[in-house]
Scaffold this active site. Sequence first.
Site, PDB file in Angstrom:
ATOM      1  N   LYS A  52       0.842  -1.203   0.000  1.00 27.73           N
ATOM      2  CA  LYS A  52       0.000   0.000   0.000  1.00 27.73           C
ATOM      3  C   LYS A  52       0.877   1.254   0.000  1.00 27.73           C
ATOM      4  CE  LYS A  52      -3.859  -2.441   2.078  1.00 27.73           C
ATOM      5  NZ  LYS A  52      -4.665  -2.793   3.269  1.00 27.73           N
ATOM      6  N   GLN A  96      -5.073  -1.845   9.415  1.00 23.04           N
ATOM      7  CA  GLN A  96      -4.914  -3.165   8.793  1.00 23.04           C
ATOM      8  C   GLN A  96      -5.480  -4.245   9.714  1.00 23.04           C
ATOM      9  OE1 GLN A  96      -3.866  -3.578   5.667  1.00 23.04           O
ATOM     10  NE2 GLN A  96      -4.049  -5.798   5.729  1.00 23.04           N
ATOM     11  N   ASP A 119     -11.268   2.258   3.462  1.00 16.59           N
ATOM     12  CA  ASP A 119     -11.454   0.805   3.348  1.00 16.59           C
ATOM     13  C   ASP A 119     -12.928   0.458   3.111  1.00 16.59           C
ATOM     14  OD1 ASP A 119      -9.353  -1.010   3.413  1.00 16.59           O
ATOM     15  OD2 ASP A 119      -9.033  -0.788   5.573  1.00 16.59           O
TER      16      ASP A 119
HETATM   17  N1  GUN Z   1      -7.024  -7.319   5.815  1.00 18.82           N
HETATM   18  C1  GUN Z   1      -7.289  -8.048   4.718  1.00 18.82           C
HETATM   19  N2  GUN Z   1      -7.785  -7.264   3.738  1.00 18.82           N
HETATM   20  C2  GUN Z   1      -7.834  -6.013   4.240  1.00 18.82           C
HETATM   21  C3  GUN Z   1      -8.251  -4.770   3.695  1.00 18.82           C
HETATM   22  O1  GUN Z   1      -8.714  -4.639   2.561  1.00 18.82           O
HETATM   23  N3  GUN Z   1      -8.136  -3.701   4.539  1.00 18.82           N
HETATM   24  C4  GUN Z   1      -7.674  -3.817   5.808  1.00 18.82           C
HETATM   25  N4  GUN Z   1      -7.629  -2.704   6.563  1.00 18.82           N
HETATM   26  N5  GUN Z   1      -7.286  -4.953   6.336  1.00 18.82           N
HETATM   27  C5  GUN Z   1      -7.367  -6.046   5.552  1.00 18.82           C
END
Ligand code: GUN
Length: 293
Positions: A52, A96, A119
């Site tokens: 990211k 996350q 998200d």
């Molecule tokens: N864990 C697995 N996929 C994601 C996601 O798209 N966003 C976040 N914040 N955590 C995750």
Amino acid sequence: MELIDGKKISEEIKREIAAEVEKMIAEGRRRPHLAAILVGHDGGSETYVANKVKSCEQCGFTSTLIRFEDNVTEEELLETIDRLNADDSVDGFIVQLPLPRHINEQKVIEAIDYRKDVDGFHPINVGRMSIGLPCFRSATPAGIMMLLERYGIKTKGAKCVVLGRSNIVGKPVATLLMQKAQPGDATVTVCHSSSENIKEICKDADIIVAAIGKPHFLTADMVKPGATVIDVGTTRVPDASRKSGFRLCGDVDFENVAPLCSHITPVPGGVGPMTIVSLMNNTLQAAQHVIYK
Ligand code: GUN
């Protein structure tokens, strides 16, 4: 059979986003700013967050990574979220997942200002999506819809089967596929751990989205010739021949399913890169106040 190249499409979209950012800069505006909170050292989460941050650079965004050890208290985490909510220099942020067990994940998600929830996990965004209002869409489902659109895969009237009912993928992708929109307008069936006759249900599908987290769950005997298969699985399986010691394994028995398909996503290089690009797209929209003024 045509391979759906998520890596290629994601790179195209990142270039489009970067061009949009340069326009913002030329207009005297600042760069979009994404912050990410990472708790602990889970290998998968470390990789996702590193990707990211790298994607932010490629798109011309500012990024901030805030790290905590596994023993962070819920209170500390909530204080950080409050600070980011109030920080006008941050357009959007993510926490996350998964979080350590002593932290209430839902409480954390709901603490995020929905206008910065890039998200798309906050109940306001989820609810708005389910009734077709503008909102931040969660990244993996939005990425899957972009792939279907860019490959011209007809969803209107199509029979779609979603394997898995997670809040992050299964439920929202089912919502988007059934939405009165293009892509969308599909007849959607969601299968989960209590579903019966999964094989027969899949066999009738024009589009299958496998998001169940079980390596090679979808086998050739479950797929209709000419179907489109989207593989969301990313299970790490030990592989001594790799430097990392593991490889990513999808939910689809690719080798035997692919020859049957009209379109299929590989793992890696299919849905994964699109998830990150959707997050970048949401961050750009947050910075431009497109969804919430
Ligand atoms: N864990 C697995 N996929 C994601 C996601 O798209 N966003 C976040 N914040 N955590 C995750």
